[in-house]
Design an enzyme around this catalytic site. Structure first.
Site, short mmCIF file in Angstrom:
data_model
loop_
_atom_site.label_atom_id
_atom_site.label_comp_id
_atom_site.label_asym_id
_atom_site.label_seq_id
_atom_site.Cartn_x
_atom_site.Cartn_y
_atom_site.Cartn_z
N ASP A 294 -4.85 3.58 -4.92
CA ASP A 294 -4.92 4.06 -3.54
C ASP A 294 -6.04 5.09 -3.37
O ASP A 294 -5.91 6.24 -3.78
CB ASP A 294 -3.57 4.67 -3.14
CG ASP A 294 -3.47 4.95 -1.66
OD1 ASP A 294 -4.51 4.92 -0.96
OD2 ASP A 294 -2.35 5.20 -1.20
N HIS B 46 0.83 -1.21 0.00
CA HIS B 46 0.00 0.00 0.00
C HIS B 46 0.86 1.25 0.00
O HIS B 46 1.77 1.39 0.83
CB HIS B 46 -0.90 -0.01 1.23
CG HIS B 46 -1.79 1.17 1.35
ND1 HIS B 46 -1.95 1.84 2.52
CD2 HIS B 46 -2.55 1.80 0.44
CE1 HIS B 46 -2.79 2.85 2.33
NE2 HIS B 46 -3.17 2.84 1.07
N TYR C 146 10.40 12.93 -12.68
CA TYR C 146 11.63 12.13 -12.66
C TYR C 146 12.05 11.78 -11.24
O TYR C 146 12.43 10.65 -10.94
CB TYR C 146 12.79 12.86 -13.36
CG TYR C 146 12.69 12.96 -14.85
CD1 TYR C 146 12.01 12.03 -15.63
CD2 TYR C 146 13.31 14.01 -15.52
CE1 TYR C 146 11.96 12.13 -17.01
CE2 TYR C 146 13.27 14.13 -16.91
CZ TYR C 146 12.58 13.18 -17.64
OH TYR C 146 12.53 13.28 -19.00
#
Length: 144
Positions: A64, A22, A113
């Site tokens: 999530d 998670h 990035y």
């Protein structure tokens, strides 16, 4: 081979998806993304487009619901005339598998990035669309 598992999901990719917990994130990177230099774990899916991988992954991967944004896209660099129409495909696939996922957050290129470097894994694809990079944050599976 296993029943019901899309063949586009390699054993290595399935292992990574199963290992993730998670809040862990995974990057589906287009063909221009510097995956090898940014990945803690790199999974090669050369020759595959991101939408087909995203569809297969979201069959099993919970997003999530506790996070403000469970999906992130690389924002178009200011001044770049590119229009990432692939994002519409992403929205459709996310709505198909997890309609409560919320909005797709755009993240500035270098911040994206940096986030990719912290991700659990990067999937290097053969996707040719510009700004096709997408980050998924793993949620929990709730028994019904």
């Amino acid at each position: 081979m296993l029943k019901g598992i899309p063949s586009i999901l390699s054993p290595d990719l399935l292992k990574i998806l199963m290992e993730m917990g998670h809040g862990d994130e995974i990057v589906l990177a287009d063909g221009n993304f510097p995956g090898a230099s940014h990945a803690q774990r790199l999974i090669r899916c050369d020759g595959h487009a991101i939408p087909e991988l995203l569809d297969a992954i979201l069959t099993f991967f919970p997003l999530d619901t506790y996070a403000d944004h469970s999906v992130a896209l690389m924002e178009v660099v200011p001044g770049d005339p590119a229009v990432p129409v692939i994002w519409d495909e992403y929205r459709e696939l996310i709505d198909k598998h997890d309609p409560q996922a919320g909005e797709l957050r755009q993240v500035e290129r270098f911040a994206f990035y940096d986030r990719a470097k912290q991700a659990y894994a990067v999937i290097a694809t053969g996707e040719k669309a510009l700004y096709a990079n997408i980050i998924l944050k793993k949620g929990v599976v709730v028994e019904s």
